[in-house]
Design an enzyme around this catalytic site. Structure first.
Site, PDB file in Angstrom:
ATOM      1  N   ASN A   1      -0.317   8.919  -2.270  1.00 55.09           N
ATOM      2  CA  ASN A   1      -1.773   9.043  -2.337  1.00 55.09           C
ATOM      3  C   ASN A   1      -2.268  10.479  -2.502  1.00 55.09           C
ATOM      4  O   ASN A   1      -3.366  10.806  -2.062  1.00 55.09           O
ATOM      5  CB  ASN A   1      -2.395   8.464  -1.058  1.00 55.09           C
ATOM      6  CG  ASN A   1      -2.067   7.011  -0.857  1.00 55.09           C
ATOM      7  OD1 ASN A   1      -1.757   6.293  -1.793  1.00 55.09           O
ATOM      8  ND2 ASN A   1      -2.106   6.578   0.394  1.00 55.09           N
TER       9      ASN A   1
ATOM     10  N   HIS B   1      -1.040  -1.088   9.767  1.00 54.25           N
ATOM     11  CA  HIS B   1      -0.591  -0.895   8.389  1.00 54.25           C
ATOM     12  C   HIS B   1       0.379  -1.982   7.934  1.00 54.25           C
ATOM     13  O   HIS B   1       0.194  -2.625   6.893  1.00 54.25           O
ATOM     14  CB  HIS B   1       0.050   0.488   8.275  1.00 54.25           C
ATOM     15  CG  HIS B   1       0.301   0.959   6.887  1.00 54.25           C
ATOM     16  ND1 HIS B   1       1.445   0.666   6.182  1.00 54.25           N
ATOM     17  CD2 HIS B   1      -0.445   1.748   6.073  1.00 54.25           C
ATOM     18  CE1 HIS B   1       1.399   1.238   4.996  1.00 54.25           C
ATOM     19  NE2 HIS B   1       0.253   1.904   4.898  1.00 54.25           N
TER      20      HIS B   1
ATOM     21  N   ASP C   1       7.952  -1.187   7.625  1.00 55.26           N
ATOM     22  CA  ASP C   1       6.646  -0.587   7.863  1.00 55.26           C
ATOM     23  C   ASP C   1       6.441  -0.352   9.359  1.00 55.26           C
ATOM     24  O   ASP C   1       7.408  -0.123  10.089  1.00 55.26           O
ATOM     25  CB  ASP C   1       5.557  -1.487   7.273  1.00 55.26           C
ATOM     26  CG  ASP C   1       4.348  -0.715   6.780  1.00 55.26           C
ATOM     27  OD1 ASP C   1       3.594  -0.199   7.624  1.00 55.26           O
ATOM     28  OD2 ASP C   1       4.155  -0.628   5.556  1.00 55.26           O
TER      29      ASP C   1
END
Length: 476
Positions: free
Chosen positions: A318, A214, A172
């Protein structure tokens, strides 16, 4: 899942509970010129490429020589994948690398982005990646974690919090290893940054976040420690390592992701979480140019990780998009100028649609599919909570965030618990058990949605159902 727009590139809206509900050009042909490389290379922008060959040291060495002869520099070499990551300012690099003495060794070559390399020339040269409990005591904010109750993690913790032998990679934007809820479980020795042209960097703190919270939020959901502080993760007893694959502008380029998958494999990680799609294309198409070459290189990296015992878990995305029925893509490439294009199901959202990757959709507190979540029959494996999830943020903070980025770490944590109880299980067994032990969720009936197809046991919205942490820790 990390998403990008022209002004704000991290999808999960980590400042609060905001959502970012958010690729092209004709593919460059890999034509083989008749002439050898006898003229000076035409100067062009600094670009990175993947060059694919047969997976053996001998073949890869020849490709490295072909890269050099074409005016390129080898950044990273993966003999086990048959993938070389290269950098060049030669505008004709694709053709020249196939034109010389060892050009026949090149199976495919493709640029990893459509804009020039933003991090500048790679500073380093070639590298190779070689290498029954007491009743739980609640943490102060555990009562706010409705998501843990929904997946029965609270009940699972009465059996186990997970084993220190299990290592989870947070692939990430970096993890704040000083956060009091993450520090007890953080594995510094196995953490790395891959955002300098895909070359692994273990400089002290390179794995930490710089512009994004994040990765820290994701890490807390997976494994925030049971330590009397803040919250508790799904698997609060396992170790986590930061594998930084998101640069300061919020991009995850293919060379970063490949570096991350191979690093996880070589450092014996058991599960890795991938809450992103690989830039600059939301969907990488299986063509004979850049996108096809990149798709193949990343697929090999995932295959390698799986073969070395790593289960990869990824966010579905998303865009409220049907991954089983692709038609158009208006968001790619996101590093230059997006152009609307026609696509089909050979165009993949990577890494979530690659073989061996667990694809996770998002649900709301009431159990319904989150409105932003991607879906698709035989595309979604399982579902998990992903809206208004409380987790860790940098600088000792906590906050709510939403997105499939928040759903996948729940499943990653469940897989880590499962590995703790069944340490002899490999990725295929973990994958099968995650599906089999998920709680079936039927398509909506109160307000029917024609896009939800399939059966109660396996449908396009929830896959095989909501992940179940309690079942994961019950020996079978």
């Amino acid at each position: 899942m990390i998403r990008r727009s022209r002004t704000y590139r991290l999808s999960a809206g980590l400042a609060a509970a905001a959502l970012a509900l958010t690729t092209l050009g004709a593919a460059t042909a890999n034509a083989v010129p008749a002439a050898d490389q006898s003229t000076a290379a035409t100067p062009g922008p600094l670009m990175n490429y993947v060059v694919n060959s047969k997976a053996s040291p001998g073949h890869v060495r020849k490709v490295e020589q072909a890269v050099t002869a074409a005016g390129g520099k080898v950044l990273q070499s993966y003999a086990q994948l048959g993938v070389v990551v290269a950098q060049s300012t030669n505008a004709d690099f694709r053709a020249d690398v196939r034109a010389g003495r060892y050009g026949r060794e090149v199976q495919s070559v493709g640029a990893t982005r459509t804009a020039a390399v933003s991090e500048g020339p790679a500073a380093s040269g070639l590298k190779s990646l070689g290498v029954v409990e007491a009743a739980p005591v609640p943490d102060p904010r555990e009562g706010e974690q409705w998501d843990m109750v929904q997946i029965k993690a609270d009940q699972a913790h009465a059996v186990t919090d997970g084993s220190r032998q299990v290592l989870v990679g947070i692939n990430d934007s970096g993890v704040d290893d000083a956060h009091p809820d993450l520090a007890p479980n953080f594995d510094k020795a196995n953490s790395v940054s891959c955002v300098d042209n895909g070359v692994p960097d273990q400089t002290e703190g390179a794995w930490r976040p710089t512009t994004s919270s994040h990765g820290t939020h994701v890490a807390g959901t997976v494994a925030a420690a049971r330590n009397g502080v803040g919250i508790v993760g799904v698997a609060p007893g396992v170790r986590i390592a930061s594998v930084k694959v998101v640069n300061d502008d919020g991009f995850i380029y293919p060379e970063y992701a490949i570096c991350g998958f191979v690093w996880a494999a070589q450092h014996h990680m058991d599960v890795t979480n991938h809450s992103y799609f690989i830039d600059p294309f939301e969907f990488w198409c299986k063509d004979n140019g850049d996108q096809g070459a990149v798709q193949e290189a990343v697929r090999r990296a995932v295959d390698y990780a799986t073969g070395r015992g790593v289960l990869s878990v990824a966010a579905a995305g998303n865009s409220n998009y049907d991954l089983a029925n692709k038609t158009t893509d208006a968001n790619s490439p996101n590093d230059s100028t997006p152009v609307t294009r026609t696509i089909n199901n050979d165009c993949l959202d990577m890494p979530t649609e690659l073989p061996g990757v667990i694809t996770v959709a998002s649900t709301d507190q009431g159990g319904a599919r989150s409105s932003f979540s991607n879906f698709g029959l035989n595309k979604i494996d399982v579902a998990a909570p992903g809206r208004r999830i409380l987790s860790t943020l940098p600088n000792n903070a906590y906050g709510l965030s939403s997105g499939t980025s928040m759903a996948s770490p729940h499943v990653t944590g469940v897989a880590a618990l499962m590995k703790s109880v069944h340490p002899w299980w490999g990725p295929r067994q973990l994958e099968a058990a995650l599906r089999a032990q998920a709680d079936d969720v039927a398509c909506p009936t109160t307000t029917p949605d024609a896009r939800c197809t399939g059966t109660t046991a396996d449908n396009s919205f929830f896959g095989e159902g909501n992940t179940d942490a309690l079942d994961a820790v019950q020996r079978r």
